[in-house]
Design an enzyme around this catalytic site. Sequence first.
Site, PDB file in Angstrom:
ATOM      1  N   ASP A   3       0.832  -1.199   0.000  1.00  0.00           N
ATOM      2  CA  ASP A   3       0.000   0.000   0.000  1.00  0.00           C
ATOM      3  C   ASP A   3       0.871   1.255   0.000  1.00  0.00           C
ATOM      4  OD1 ASP A   3      -3.015   0.765   0.422  1.00  0.00           O
ATOM      5  OD2 ASP A   3      -1.947   1.945   1.937  1.00  0.00           O
TER       6      ASP A   3
ATOM      7  N   GLY B 113      -7.903 -10.421   1.921  1.00  0.00           N
ATOM      8  CA  GLY B 113      -8.208  -9.068   1.512  1.00  0.00           C
ATOM      9  C   GLY B 113      -6.980  -8.181   1.449  1.00  0.00           C
ATOM     10  N   HIS B 114      -7.197  -6.884   1.636  1.00  0.00           N
ATOM     11  CA  HIS B 114      -6.142  -5.885   1.491  1.00  0.00           C
ATOM     12  C   HIS B 114      -5.088  -6.018   2.587  1.00  0.00           C
ATOM     13  CE1 HIS B 114      -4.350  -2.199   0.107  1.00  0.00           C
ATOM     14  NE2 HIS B 114      -4.513  -1.601   1.270  1.00  0.00           N
ATOM     15  N   LEU B 115      -5.514  -6.237   3.816  1.00  0.00           N
ATOM     16  CA  LEU B 115      -4.589  -6.456   4.937  1.00  0.00           C
ATOM     17  C   LEU B 115      -4.399  -7.959   5.101  1.00  0.00           C
ATOM     18  CD1 LEU B 115      -3.368  -4.023   6.567  1.00  0.00           C
ATOM     19  CD2 LEU B 115      -5.448  -3.447   5.354  1.00  0.00           C
TER      20      LEU B 115
END
Length: 291
Positions: A106, A268-270
Amino acid sequence: MQAIQKVRHRRADVDGLEVFFREAGRPDQPAVLLLHGFPSSSHTFREVMPILADAAHVIAPDLPGFGMSSSPTVDTYDYTFENLSRTIGNLLDQLGIERFFVYLHDFGAPVGYHLATRGPTRIRGLIVQSGNAHDDGLGGQWDSARAYWADPTDAKRAELPEWLNFDGTREQYLAGLPEHLRALHAPESWHIDWARMSRPGNVDAQFALFTDYANHVARFDELAAYHRAHQPPALVLWGRHDAYFDVDEVLAYHRVLERMDAHIYDGGHLLLETHAAECARLMRAFVLDNA
């Protein structure tokens, strides 16, 4: 567990800022720099560091404005990814770290790529986890951001989704996830993140970084040239439910990097909140194979 595998919690004065970082492993081992993203901190690496520590000297700093590091206001610190990279670079110099693997996640991706393009011979390899460096990963969910970057008016800002609040912080973890994965996420993570983001002036700092992300996107051609010229070995880890960076980004890395291994998880993203053990084992093997 051997004492050397235990994670130490340290602070350093870097150009007048207090930078908090987690450290594990021995300094004579290959160094791994773990760079977190928004809205998290080095807390996101809490489960992977002990697994990496028998093979690597692991450094996980909290970027300025995040976690337990100083959170200066926007009038006293330049919240750009290039400036964050200079702060982290100075921390590495203090620690005597010359060459290192770098984990890009990120907002940590533009920080790490500034380090890489400024000193390509220092990079032993890339570990990319939802760290974007191509247009392929920026789908329609980025349309309002692109519109604001092109025309940063109050009207365009009003069209942006609300994310710099508690609900938006929680959604970084949970957005796009089916219920069986949402249940795996420990809620203290986003509570800790929001508590640190609630420091005076921090929301302005986070918006400044969001604005500067346009400059990271503008560097994609430069990053492609870096990949082609230097061919760093890469391990790419992704959650197929990532609501922010499309999984097409994985293939974009594959098209240019000759030594690239990719793993896509039901996450997911994390991703490390649900797949820390799986990712840590791959990271450890990657370090051992490329040290």
